[in-house]
Enzyme design. Structure first.
Site, PDB file in Angstrom:
ATOM      1  N   GLU A  68      39.542 -13.675  -9.256  1.00  0.00           N
ATOM      2  CA  GLU A  68      39.939 -14.846  -8.389  1.00  0.00           C
ATOM      3  C   GLU A  68      39.226 -16.233  -8.587  1.00  0.00           C
ATOM      4  O   GLU A  68      39.936 -17.295  -8.747  1.00  0.00           O
ATOM      5  CB  GLU A  68      39.879 -14.752  -6.902  1.00  0.00           C
ATOM      6  CG  GLU A  68      40.864 -13.551  -6.386  1.00  0.00           C
ATOM      7  CD  GLU A  68      42.360 -13.904  -6.600  1.00  0.00           C
ATOM      8  OE1 GLU A  68      42.727 -15.237  -6.589  1.00  0.00           O
ATOM      9  OE2 GLU A  68      43.267 -12.923  -6.891  1.00  0.00           O
ATOM     10  N   SER A 106      54.094  27.307  44.536  1.00  0.00           N
ATOM     11  CA  SER A 106      53.150  27.996  45.113  1.00  0.00           C
ATOM     12  C   SER A 106      51.716  27.530  44.649  1.00  0.00           C
ATOM     13  O   SER A 106      50.857  27.957  45.130  1.00  0.00           O
ATOM     14  CB  SER A 106      53.291  29.642  44.983  1.00  0.00           C
ATOM     15  OG  SER A 106      54.400  29.977  45.703  1.00  0.00           O
TER      16      SER A 106
END
Length: 819
Positions: free
Chosen positions: A87, A480
């Protein structure tokens, strides 16, 4: 001539000054609207939130932009070199705008004018920072001028390293990844420090145009651009000639990461954490805040939970026959393409989709769904396999309820049928077993009873099949499995495990309605101890106990334990007819397991913000000396447990002891085998056998689960907590505790252990074969006479036996209930 030259020079000067004035006015006009570059100093980009398991393994990531911020000091020089070469090779030398590079770009663009080639840019890294952070991407002269002015100002205000740091953390790399750290993970599943020269060069090639150098759509262009970057690195002296040549020989090597959880089998857990984070901090914090979340998940325990629940669900489902093929496709053409388009269960990799190619009385020839590459394309080659008749016998019965509808594979499958199969044997084997996703579902949770940390969670058979989490979201009747809390309330209010209650028919009239509860199987056994009532899950005894105790007290205990937020004080609720979740039930049992201390169930241990500051910690116990800098012969740190005591520790032990009896001789007898390790638990079966529960614990681990259809329907004969859920609990616990040291339930100091007669609850006579050791609190003990709750008076044992033939039969035979 001199005058004429002077004249023209004067005109030129005037024109120059005029032009300069115009340019100055233009630049001043442009500059006055420039954004404030000081915002770069407080740069806080959207950062990925990462969720980790208890051992640090990555579970999931959440982000709108996949980005992990890295300071420039943490980025290796070879990675910086790749981006500078690609770049802006003069980055550390120019003042923000590279004039020599600009001149070269102008020359190249003039040479290419009219050729149709894209103009060459000359933006520096500083200019890209100005554009990405402060400006738009408009291709205008005004924007380029603003970009240049801002670049000069940024260079004056910030160091080169700071500018490069901003650039490398902001840029877009494609595949929804932003910043170099996120790109390294997305493309190579590596940290930045692990990137090779070739990998760094490829990532540096992407900011110019990620779509143009896509690793799967444009692999040749990607390699060409990568090699160009490597050449620039060599040219600029960052890489030697030989290393550059070696890097160019390497394959692209991109292994795109999956968007799903990184940790296998953690889907339900990760989604529950995601929901909690949104509820606690909001979506913006989750998807942009860069939180680091450490959860309580134990990966190995999670695998055990997944396997145990899946085994239980598929075993039940296959016993009830074959549902039929998923769909049918044409096998006369290229079946691979059609089969590849059918979505499979991504989180059940043991199973694969297959199409039936041929069927005989002895076997089925199948074609396997083609695997896919990183670009999502199906493999060209076709895999084949065989299902032998003995590996699909369960499918001879249809799911409509008929016992047997076929005698061989020919009566079950036809060419073109699409089914699931599982490989038998090692990789490479061509022998498979027929499989099918079960219609029955369930949820399982495992928890540390001392801290409330959820260690494992299975929310169903497969997250790919259904994202609904049955461990945390499904509201089901506990049946239960709720009874221990009725008995705990009784133990705290003057009853003992040896208290005797009448187990006989009862009618409850309310609002003109008559309710006649029954025991499972319809039997009743006359006067029985509370221990017998919980071990054999006697409904009639529980209703009488709750009625004698008062439902307001039962409701208060249920709310105190966190089972319900507000429980109606109705007698039917004593049998677990309300609705709650597996997570709540496991949390409530954890209170019993830890000796009565209140706990807060949690999936999350700690949360840190993007800067590493801890903003949440589950652990609330105090330890002032735990953070000592060094050891100076001081005593070991003492953790102060400041949690509320919600149950008497002696009561907790009494209930635990009674639930140990559930496993040794009650409704779960023969279903649980953890060797010499102490274990307690309780079965639960709702009306019409629509839900089957089991919740149990060792001193160090609590686990609970239910099995049932999402639209509640009878599970059929034997669809009980003891028959269906207890074996799943057993399989999970055997795997979960195998590496834990053995430990025993602690008997609270001061508790009296007294031998009693298990039928009458009174002190046992020496040599009595029906003797059991029972735990009594100080000041309590076995009764001298047989006082039966649910009868109008207190009588001697022989009188009760005379007046109650049913009781006489029960005492003489020792008969008990079945479930």
């Amino acid at each position: 001539m001199i005058r004429l030259l002077g004249y023209f020079f004067g005109i030129a000067c005037v024109l120059f000054l005029g032009a300069a004035a115009v340019v100055a006015v233009y630049l001043a006009n442009v500059a006055k609207d420039l954004p404030d570059y000081a915002v770069l100093n407080s740069y806080a980009p959207p950062v990925t939130t990462r969720v980790h398991a208890g051992n640090g393994a990555l579970m999931a990531e959440y982000a709108k932009e996949k980005r992990l911020f890295l300071p420039i000091q943490a980025i290796p020089d070879r990675v910086k070199a790749a981006f500078l070469s690609a770049e802006d090779k003069n980055f550390y030398n120019h003042p923000g705008v590279d004039l020599s590079g600009l001149a070269r770009a102008i020359v190249v663009n003039l040479q290419n004018f009219g050729s149709g080639r894209r103009p060459v840019g000359a933006s520096t890294i500083t200019q890209q920072v100005a554009k990405n952070f402060l400006l738009t991407s408009d291709q205008t002269i005004d924007r380029k001028i603003k970009e240049a002015i801002l670049s000069f100002r940024i260079e004056q205000a910030y160091s080169k390293d700071k500018i490069l740091e901003l650039y490398l953390n902001e840029i877009f790399f494609g595949l929804n990844s932003y910043g170099i750290a996120g790109a390294a993970l997305t493309y190579f599943n590596k940290s930045v420090t692990e990137l090779t020269v070739a990998e760094a060069a490829y990532l540096a090639s992407l900011p110019k145009g990620p779509a143009n150098y896509h690793p799967f759509r444009h692999p040749d262009a990607a390699v060409e651009r990568r090699n160009w970057v490597i050449d620039r690195m060599v040219e600029n002296g960052y890489v030697s000639q030989s290393d550059g040549a070696e890097a160019k020989k390497q394959l692209l090597g991109v292994t795109a990461r999956s968007n799903g959880p990184s940790l296998f089998a953690s889907d339900y857990f990760a989604e529950a954490v995601r929901r909690q984070l949104i509820g606690q901090y909001g979506e913006k914090a989750l998807y942009e805040g860069g939180l680091s979340v450490r959860t309580s998940l134990d990966p190995q325990m999670q695998l055990a939970a997944r396997k145990a629940l899946q085994d239980g669900l598929t075993t039940y489902d296959e016993r009830r026959g074959f549902h039929g093929p998923l769909k049918t496709i044409d096998t006369t053409a290229d079946w691979g393409k059609a089969l590849a388009e059918i979505p499979a269960l991504s989180d059940v990799p043991e199973w694969r989709l297959a199409v039936v190619l041929a069927v005989s009385t002895e076997s089925v020839d199948i074609g396997l769904q083609p695997a896919r590459d990183g670009a999502g394309k199906a493999a060209a080659e076709r895999e084949h396999g065989t299902i032998e008749a003995n590996n699909m016998q369960w499918a001879y019965r249809s799911s409509t309820g008929e016992r047997k509808t076929a005698k061989s594979p020919e009566g079950v499958l036809s060419p073109g049928d699409v089914v699931y199969v599982e490989r038998l044997g090692n990789e490479g084997s061509t022998s498979y077993r027929l499989r099918q996703p079960p219609k029955v579902q369930g949820g399982l949770v495992a928890m540390d009873p001392k801290t409330g940390r959820v260690l494992a969670m299975a929310g169903g058979f497969s997250y790919g099949q259904s994202e609904f989490n049955r461990a945390t979201q499904a509201m089901r009747q506990p049946g239960s499995s709720f009874k221990p809390f009725v008995y705990a309330a009784a133990m705290d209010n003057g009853y003992t495990p040896a208290s005797v209650i009448m187990d006989a028919p009862i009618e409850v009239v309310s609002g003109g309605q008559v309710w006649r509860p029954e025991n499972y199987g319809g039997e009743f056994n006359g006067p029985s101890t509370l221990r017998s009532g919980i071990e054999h899950s006697r409904n009639l005894m529980t209703v009488r106990l709750a009625n004698d105790l008062g439902m307001n007290i039962v409701a208060e205990y249920a709310e105190r334990f966190g089972i319900y937020d507000k429980m109606p004080a109705l007698l039917a609720m004593s049998l677990g007819s309300g609705e709650t979740t597996v997570l709540r039930m496991v949390s409530a049992y954890s209170v019993i397991a830890n000796g009565g201390k209140q706990i807060k169930p949690t999936l999350i241990d700690r949360i840190q913000d993007r800067y590493g500051k801890t903003i949440f910690r589950h652990e609330e116990r105090l330890c002032d000396s735990c953070n000592a800098g060094d050891w100076q012969n001081q005593e070991e740190p003492n953790i102060v447990d400041n949690r509320e005591q919600v149950l008497d520790p002696m009561t907790a032990y009494q209930i635990t002891s009674m639930m140990q009896g559930v496993i040794t001789r009650g409704t779960a007898a023969g279903k649980i085998d953890l060797g010499e390790r102490d274990v307690a638990g309780k079965t639960g079966t709702t009306n019409d056998e629509k839900d089957a529960w089991f919740v149990g614990f060792t001193p160090d681990l609590v686990a609970g689960l239910y099995m049932g259809f999402d639209n509640p329907a009878p599970l059929g004969r034997g669809g009980t907590g003891g028959g269906l859920s207890a074996p799943i609990f057993n399989e999970f616990m055997q795997a979960a505790v195998k590496d834990m040291p053995e430990s025993k339930f602690v008997i609270p100091q001061g508790m009296n252990l007294i031998p009693i007669d298990r039928k009458t609850g009174m002190a046992a006579m020496e040599g009595d074969p029906n003797t059991i050791i029972e735990a009594f609190k100080p000041g309590t003990g076995p009764a001298d006479s047989l006082s039966v709750i649910g009868m109008d008076s207190t009588m001697a044992p022989e009188e009760i036996l005379k007046t109650s033939p049913q009781a006489n039969q029960a005492v003489q035979s020792g008969a008990g209930g079945l479930y």
